[in-house]
Design a protein around this motif. Structure first.
Motif, mmCIF file in Angstrom:
data_model
loop_
_atom_site.group_PDB
_atom_site.id
_atom_site.type_symbol
_atom_site.label_atom_id
_atom_site.label_comp_id
_atom_site.label_asym_id
_atom_site.label_seq_id
_atom_site.Cartn_x
_atom_site.Cartn_y
_atom_site.Cartn_z
ATOM 1 N N LEU A 293 0.824 -1.221 0.000
ATOM 2 C CA LEU A 293 0.000 0.000 0.000
ATOM 3 C C LEU A 293 0.848 1.256 0.000
ATOM 4 N N GLY A 294 1.972 1.182 0.663
ATOM 5 C CA GLY A 294 2.827 2.364 0.727
ATOM 6 C C GLY A 294 4.115 2.049 1.455
ATOM 7 N N GLY B 132 7.228 4.118 3.707
ATOM 8 C CA GLY B 132 7.697 5.373 4.284
ATOM 9 C C GLY B 132 9.053 5.186 4.919
ATOM 10 N N GLY B 133 9.452 6.166 5.729
ATOM 11 C CA GLY B 133 10.777 6.136 6.332
ATOM 12 C C GLY B 133 10.932 5.027 7.356
ATOM 13 N N MET B 134 9.827 4.574 7.967
ATOM 14 C CA MET B 134 9.928 3.587 9.042
ATOM 15 C C MET B 134 9.735 2.159 8.559
ATOM 16 N N GLY B 135 9.130 2.000 7.397
ATOM 17 C CA GLY B 135 8.883 0.640 6.929
ATOM 18 C C GLY B 135 7.883 0.622 5.799
ATOM 19 N N VAL C 203 3.844 -0.690 4.337
ATOM 20 C CA VAL C 203 2.473 -1.004 4.737
ATOM 21 C C VAL C 203 1.834 -1.847 3.632
ATOM 22 N N LYS D 50 1.495 -3.017 8.960
ATOM 23 C CA LYS D 50 2.658 -2.117 8.881
ATOM 24 C C LYS D 50 3.881 -2.851 9.421
ATOM 25 N N GLU E 287 -6.672 -1.260 10.709
ATOM 26 C CA GLU E 287 -7.817 -1.326 9.794
ATOM 27 C C GLU E 287 -7.307 -0.932 8.396
ATOM 28 N N LEU F 163 -7.587 1.037 5.230
ATOM 29 C CA LEU F 163 -8.281 2.245 4.775
ATOM 30 C C LEU F 163 -8.282 2.284 3.259
ATOM 31 N N THR G 226 -3.648 9.184 0.364
ATOM 32 C CA THR G 226 -3.265 10.224 1.321
ATOM 33 C C THR G 226 -3.495 11.600 0.674
ATOM 34 N N ASN H 22 0.306 12.026 6.021
ATOM 35 C CA ASN H 22 -0.244 11.257 7.140
ATOM 36 C C ASN H 22 -1.735 11.501 7.338
ATOM 37 N N ASP I 283 -0.179 7.032 10.991
ATOM 38 C CA ASP I 283 1.246 7.101 11.310
ATOM 39 C C ASP I 283 1.547 7.799 12.644
HETATM 40 N N1 LIG Z 1 -4.233 1.675 7.618
HETATM 41 C C1 LIG Z 1 -3.865 1.918 6.378
HETATM 42 N N2 LIG Z 1 -4.649 1.576 5.325
HETATM 43 C C2 LIG Z 1 -4.261 1.822 4.048
HETATM 44 N N3 LIG Z 1 -3.102 2.407 3.705
HETATM 45 C C3 LIG Z 1 -2.268 2.796 4.696
HETATM 46 C C4 LIG Z 1 -2.603 2.574 6.069
HETATM 47 N N4 LIG Z 1 -1.584 3.057 6.837
HETATM 48 C C5 LIG Z 1 -0.673 3.538 5.977
HETATM 49 N N5 LIG Z 1 -1.063 3.383 4.691
HETATM 50 C C6 LIG Z 1 -0.298 3.762 3.476
HETATM 51 O O1 LIG Z 1 1.084 3.465 3.686
HETATM 52 C C7 LIG Z 1 1.901 4.645 3.585
HETATM 53 C C8 LIG Z 1 3.005 4.619 4.640
HETATM 54 O O2 LIG Z 1 2.398 4.568 5.936
HETATM 55 P P1 LIG Z 1 3.007 5.334 7.196
HETATM 56 O O3 LIG Z 1 2.965 6.812 6.948
HETATM 57 O O4 LIG Z 1 2.311 4.829 8.407
HETATM 58 O O5 LIG Z 1 4.506 4.786 7.147
HETATM 59 P P2 LIG Z 1 5.869 5.480 7.611
HETATM 60 O O6 LIG Z 1 6.968 4.525 7.246
HETATM 61 O O7 LIG Z 1 5.781 5.837 9.054
HETATM 62 O O8 LIG Z 1 5.871 6.766 6.674
HETATM 63 P P3 LIG Z 1 6.608 8.201 6.752
HETATM 64 O O9 LIG Z 1 8.065 7.956 6.768
HETATM 65 O O10 LIG Z 1 6.147 8.871 5.475
HETATM 66 O O11 LIG Z 1 6.079 8.920 7.949
HETATM 67 C C9 LIG Z 1 0.925 5.804 3.782
HETATM 68 O O12 LIG Z 1 1.384 6.936 3.122
HETATM 69 C C10 LIG Z 1 -0.375 5.254 3.182
HETATM 70 O O13 LIG Z 1 -0.347 5.437 1.782
#
Ligand SMILES: Nc1ncnc2c1ncn2[C@@H]1O[C@H](COP(=O)(O)OP(=O)(O)OP(=O)(O)O)[C@@H](O)[C@H]1O
Length: 276
Positions: free
Chosen positions: A15-16, A18-21, A23, A38, A81, A83, A87, A131, A144
Motif C-alpha cells: 500500500l505504501g 515510508g521512512g519507518m517501513g 504497509v 505495517k 484497519e 483504509l 493520502t 499522514n 502514522d
Molecule cells: N491503515 C492503512 N490503510 C491503508 N493504507 C495505509 C494505512 N496506513 C498507511 N497506509 C499507506 O502506507 C503509507 C506509509 O504509511 P506510514 O505513513 O504509516 O509509514 P511510515 O513509514 O511511518 O511513513 P513516513 O516515513 O512517510 O512517515 C501511507 O502513506 C499510506 O499510503
C-alpha cells in the motif's frame, strides 16, 4: 518476501512505503477480512510498541484503528484497519490544490481527530499531508503515530532531538521543546495551507533554509486560500500560547470572518538541533 505473517495474515499488495517501513494490504485468514499490516523495519519492537500503543489509545473515526501488534521471525508488524483511498499528499501530487470547501471539511474533521488525540493525552507530532488518508466514503483519517508522544507510556519527553517533517513541524518542535498539543495545531495549519495552496508554507528546497523559514519567516504568499487565510494564519502563529486552539480554529472554519492574526517571530533553532 514471506507471504503469510504470524501464521494468519496473507500479504496481498504493497500500500505504501515510508521512512519507518512498509504497509501492506493483507487478508486475515482467521477472520476472513482485509487489514493493513505495517512492517516496522526501523527502531524494532520498542518503536513498534510505542506507535501501536499511541494510536490504540485513541478511539475515533478520524484516527486509524489499531487491531493488533504481532511478531513474525522476531520482527514487529502492526495490524491496522485497511483504509481505502489516498493520502492527502498523493491527492495533491496528482490533482493539485483542493477547493476551499473541501479544505474546510478536511480541517474540521482533522480538528475533531486532534481533539480526541489530545484528550487521550497523546501528541501526534507528525501531522502532514502524507499522514492524512482521505477514504472513498468521506472519512479523513490521521495515520502514522510513529513519533507520537504518549506520556502514559513514555517516561519523559522524547530523546530523539528533532523528529518530524521539516516542512510541516512547529518552531517549538525544532527547538526540542516538550511535545504539547499546540504543536499539532501548527502542523494542522501547515497541512491546510498545503491542501489549499498546493505546497508547504515553509519548504525552501533545502533542509536548513526550510528550518529557518519555520522559525523566522512568514508562510509563502497566500494565493488560493481566500476565506481560509485567517484560520491558517491563526494556526501558524509561531508563539504556541497565542496560536489558535481547537475551539478557535473550529469557529474560524465555520464562520470564516475572523480578523487575520499577525504571526509573531521566534528565534532560530540552535545549530545543535539540526540533523542532516
Ligand atoms: N491503515 C492503512 N490503510 C491503508 N493504507 C495505509 C494505512 N496506513 C498507511 N497506509 C499507506 O502506507 C503509507 C506509509 O504509511 P506510514 O505513513 O504509516 O509509514 P511510515 O513509514 O511511518 O511513513 P513516513 O516515513 O512517510 O512517515 C501511507 O502513506 C499510506 O499510503
Amino acid at each position: 518476501m514471506r507471504t503469510l505473517v504470524a501464521g494468519r495474515y496473507r500479504l496481498r499488495s504493497l500500500l505504501g512505503r515510508g521512512g519507518m517501513g512498509s504497509v501492506w494490504l493483507a487478508e486475515d485468514e482467521l477472520l476472513g477480512r482485509l487489514v493493513a499490516l505495517k512492517h516496522v523495519e526501523r527502531g524494532g519492537q520498542a518503536r513498534a510498541l510505542a506507535e501501536a500503543r499511541a494510536a490504540a489509545s485513541v478511539e475515533h473515526p478520524g484516527v486509524v484503528r489499531v487491531l493488533d501488534l504481532v511478531r513474525d521471525g522476531g520482527e514487529p508488524w502492526i495490524v491496522l484497519e485497511a483504509l481505502t483511498g489516498r493520502t492527502l499528499a498523493d491527492v495533491l501530487a496528482t490533482d493539485g490544490p483542493l477547493p476551499v470547501a473541501e479544505v474546510r471539511r478536511i480541517g474540521l474533521r482533522l480538528l475533531d481527530a486532534l481533539e480526541a488525540v489530545h484528550r487521550a493525552g497523546v501528541v501526534h507530532r507528525d501531522l502532514k499531508p502524507g499522514n492524512v488518508q482521505l477514504t472513498h466514503d468521506g472519512r479523513v483519517v490521521l495515520i502514522d503515530f510513529g513519533i507520537a508522544y504518549c506520556p502514559a507510556y513514555d517516561e519523559g519527553p522524547p530523546d530523539d532531538g528533532f523528529a518530524g517533517s521539516p516542512a510541516y513541524v512547529s518552531p517549538e518542535q525544532l527547538h526540542g521543546a516538550r511535545p504539547e498539543p499546540a504543536s499539532d495545531l501548527f502542523t494542522l495549519g501547515a497541512t491546510l495551507y498545503a491542501a489549499v495552496e498546493g505546497r508547504s508554507p515553509f519548504d525552501r528546497g533545502d533542509l536548513f533554509a526550510t528550518m529557518l523559514a519555520v522559525t523566522e519567516a512568514d508562510p509563502a504568499p497566500f494565493r488560493l486560500a481566500g476565506p481560509l487565510r485567517p484560520v491558517i494564519e491563526g494556526l501558524l502563529t509561531a508563539c504556541p500560547d497565542r496560536r489558535f486552539s481547537v475551539a478557535q480554529a473550529r469557529e474560524a472554519l465555520v464562520t470564516p470572518t475572523v480578523t487575520s492574526v499577525k504571526r509573531p517571530m521566534s528565534p532560530a533553532p540552535p545549530a545543535s538541533m539540526i540533523k542532516a
